[in-house]
Write a protein that holds these residues in place. Structure first.
Motif, short mmCIF file in Angstrom:
data_model
loop_
_atom_site.label_atom_id
_atom_site.label_comp_id
_atom_site.label_asym_id
_atom_site.label_seq_id
_atom_site.Cartn_x
_atom_site.Cartn_y
_atom_site.Cartn_z
N ARG A 75 0.29 -0.76 0.24
CA ARG A 75 -0.16 0.41 -0.02
C ARG A 75 0.52 1.50 0.30
O ARG A 75 0.47 2.12 0.91
N LEU A 76 2.07 1.58 -0.86
CA LEU A 76 2.26 2.67 -1.08
C LEU A 76 2.32 3.74 -1.51
O LEU A 76 1.98 3.45 -2.54
N SER A 77 2.29 4.60 -1.23
CA SER A 77 2.26 5.51 -1.65
C SER A 77 2.86 5.63 -2.80
O SER A 77 3.91 5.62 -3.45
N ALA A 78 2.56 6.63 -4.29
CA ALA A 78 2.86 7.09 -5.36
C ALA A 78 4.93 7.53 -5.23
O ALA A 78 5.57 7.71 -5.39
N ASP A 79 5.37 8.42 -3.68
CA ASP A 79 6.56 8.89 -3.69
C ASP A 79 7.39 7.97 -3.04
O ASP A 79 8.60 6.87 -3.40
N GLU A 80 6.35 7.14 -2.10
CA GLU A 80 7.31 5.51 -1.96
C GLU A 80 7.26 4.44 -2.90
O GLU A 80 8.75 3.67 -2.76
N ARG A 81 6.87 3.93 -3.34
CA ARG A 81 6.82 3.77 -4.56
C ARG A 81 7.83 4.10 -6.02
O ARG A 81 8.62 3.19 -5.92
N ASP A 82 8.07 5.68 -6.12
CA ASP A 82 9.39 5.97 -6.89
C ASP A 82 10.20 5.47 -6.39
O ASP A 82 11.58 5.19 -6.33
N HIS A 83 10.05 6.29 -4.55
CA HIS A 83 11.14 5.48 -4.00
C HIS A 83 11.91 3.86 -4.58
O HIS A 83 13.43 3.55 -4.32
N LEU A 84 11.20 3.11 -4.04
CA LEU A 84 11.12 1.58 -3.85
C LEU A 84 12.23 1.71 -5.52
O LEU A 84 12.62 0.65 -5.72
N TYR A 85 11.75 2.01 -7.00
CA TYR A 85 11.76 1.40 -7.75
C TYR A 85 13.51 2.25 -8.30
O TYR A 85 14.03 1.43 -9.19
N LEU A 86 13.65 3.95 -7.60
CA LEU A 86 15.15 3.73 -7.61
C LEU A 86 16.17 3.12 -6.95
O LEU A 86 17.39 3.34 -7.40
N LEU A 87 15.42 2.42 -5.64
CA LEU A 87 16.35 1.68 -4.94
C LEU A 87 16.91 0.39 -6.03
O LEU A 87 17.79 0.52 -5.18
N ALA A 88 16.18 -0.05 -6.30
CA ALA A 88 15.87 -1.15 -7.02
C ALA A 88 16.57 -1.02 -8.26
O ALA A 88 17.38 -2.04 -8.70
N GLY A 89 16.90 0.24 -8.48
CA GLY A 89 17.89 1.13 -9.73
C GLY A 89 16.68 0.68 -10.94
O GLY A 89 17.76 0.38 -11.59
N HIS A 90 16.08 1.23 -10.64
CA HIS A 90 14.93 1.38 -12.09
C HIS A 90 14.19 2.08 -12.06
O HIS A 90 14.45 3.89 -10.95
N ARG A 91 13.99 2.83 -13.02
CA ARG A 91 12.91 4.35 -13.70
C ARG A 91 11.50 3.83 -12.77
O ARG A 91 10.83 3.08 -13.32
N PRO A 92 11.25 5.13 -11.94
CA PRO A 92 10.06 4.63 -11.48
C PRO A 92 8.99 5.00 -12.79
O PRO A 92 8.78 5.65 -13.78
N PRO A 93 7.59 3.96 -12.48
CA PRO A 93 6.28 5.26 -13.45
C PRO A 93 6.28 5.98 -14.19
O PRO A 93 6.87 6.95 -13.04
N ALA A 94 5.42 6.08 -15.11
CA ALA A 94 5.44 8.05 -15.51
C ALA A 94 4.10 8.23 -14.72
O ALA A 94 3.69 7.61 -13.56
N GLY A 95 4.41 9.75 -14.53
CA GLY A 95 3.57 9.68 -13.11
C GLY A 95 2.23 10.76 -13.66
O GLY A 95 1.90 10.07 -14.28
N THR A 96 1.81 11.49 -12.67
CA THR A 96 0.03 11.32 -13.03
C THR A 96 0.36 12.38 -14.22
O THR A 96 0.47 13.55 -14.59
#
Length: 303
Positions: A75-96
């Motif tokens: 249940r991550l927020s959009a900011d938390e999801r982006d943080h997760l992607y960046l820590l894993a070495g991936h570009r976050p999904p497109a924003g709103t």
């Protein structure tokens, strides 16, 4: 990939999430807060062993599909999801995406930029709004149907727009517009809006179709341009493209270079008012030369 920080973030996020928040029964009294690893694994559709290896910083790089499942399960927020992607070495999904909706704050900002021509456009080139000085410089588009207020569409389908530019620049400007549209469509994953515009252009313009098949890419960010206006002549500008909060909207600013006569010309335009550009039978305004600053690997003609 930062395995240690990824492991810590996943563990902390799991411990913060209560079972009932994830739609699970709380069950008997728990010795540790939050979800168990087995419960997170069940919600994300992965093995408990893989969750353990992630939290112990021993895993291989997770895929974007797995990260999306973990973000939803936690249940991550959009900011938390982006943080997760960046820590894993991936570009976050497109924003709103805001589409053609202009936030009141942006309209207010446009109106307050009284000394600078400013326009709000989409990443695909749709003109959404402009301030009074931009209208005085470029003319009003209020008589143009909304679907046709696209910069790329007008360039390839309206001869009057093309005629306002020096013939020697036509090929380069055409390639720039197509290359920038290619970059925007790719960022969007060729969604319905981008695909519809591309198909419409291909049906209307053989020139666009030929350029599109070259698969050239160059993102337009900043440039130095000269704009010709029927009332004040040629004006030089520094062109800046600024990102807004929405993923698909940009703010275009045309600022006078230091110690140039452009500031004085803008003062005259501001005094003459927004109707100045369309009181003339000539095109409202046109770029007579430009030096774009696209990506370094763009074709030489873009420089």
């Amino acid at each position: 990939m930062d395995r240690d920080k990824l492991a810590d973030f996943l563990r902390r996020s799991r411990e913060r999430l209560q079972p009932e928040d994830a739609g699970l029964a709380a069950g008997p009294r728990r010795r540790t807060p939050g979800l168990r690893r087995e419960e997170l694994a069940q919600l994300a559709g992965v093995s408990a062993d893989y969750v353990m290896r992630l939290e112990q910083a021993r895993s291989s790089q997770p895929s974007t599909q797995l990260l999306a499942a973990l973000a939803q399960a936690l249940r991550l927020s959009a900011d938390e999801r982006d943080h997760l992607y960046l820590l894993a070495g991936h570009r976050p999904p497109a924003g709103t995406l805001a589409g053609n909706t202009v936030r009141p704050a942006l309209r207010y900002l446009l109106d307050r930029l009284g000394d600078t021509p400013a326009q709000l456009i989409t990443d695909l080139g749709d003109l959404l709004a402009q301030n009074a000085l931009a209208e005085a410089l470029f003319g009003c588009v209020c008589t143009i149907a909304e679907p046709d207020r696209n910069i790329v569409w007008r360039w390839f389908t309206e001869p009057t727009v093309r005629a306002a530019y020096p013939a020697a620049d036509h090929e380069n400007l055409s390639r720039l517009r197509v290359a920038d549209l290619r970059a925007a469509a790719t960022r969007r994953g060729y969604d319905h809006t981008a695909t519809a515009l591309i198909e419409r252009l291909e049906a209307a313009s053989p020139e666009f179709t030929a350029l599109w098949r070259r698969h050239e890419v160059a993102v337009r960010r900043e440039s130095h341009v000269r704009v010709h206006h029927p009332a004040v002549g040629t004006i030089e500008f520094d062109y800046e493209l600024l990102h807004t909060q929405a993923e698909d909207q940009r703010l275009r600013l045309f600022t006078p270079p230091p110690d140039s006569p452009a500031a004085e010309a803008l003062e005259i335009l501001r005094a003459l008012g927004p109707d100045t550009a369309h009181r003339s039978h000539r095109p409202a305004a046109h770029v007579t030369a430009s030096s774009e600053s696209p990506r370094e690997n763009a074709p030489d003609r873009y420089r």
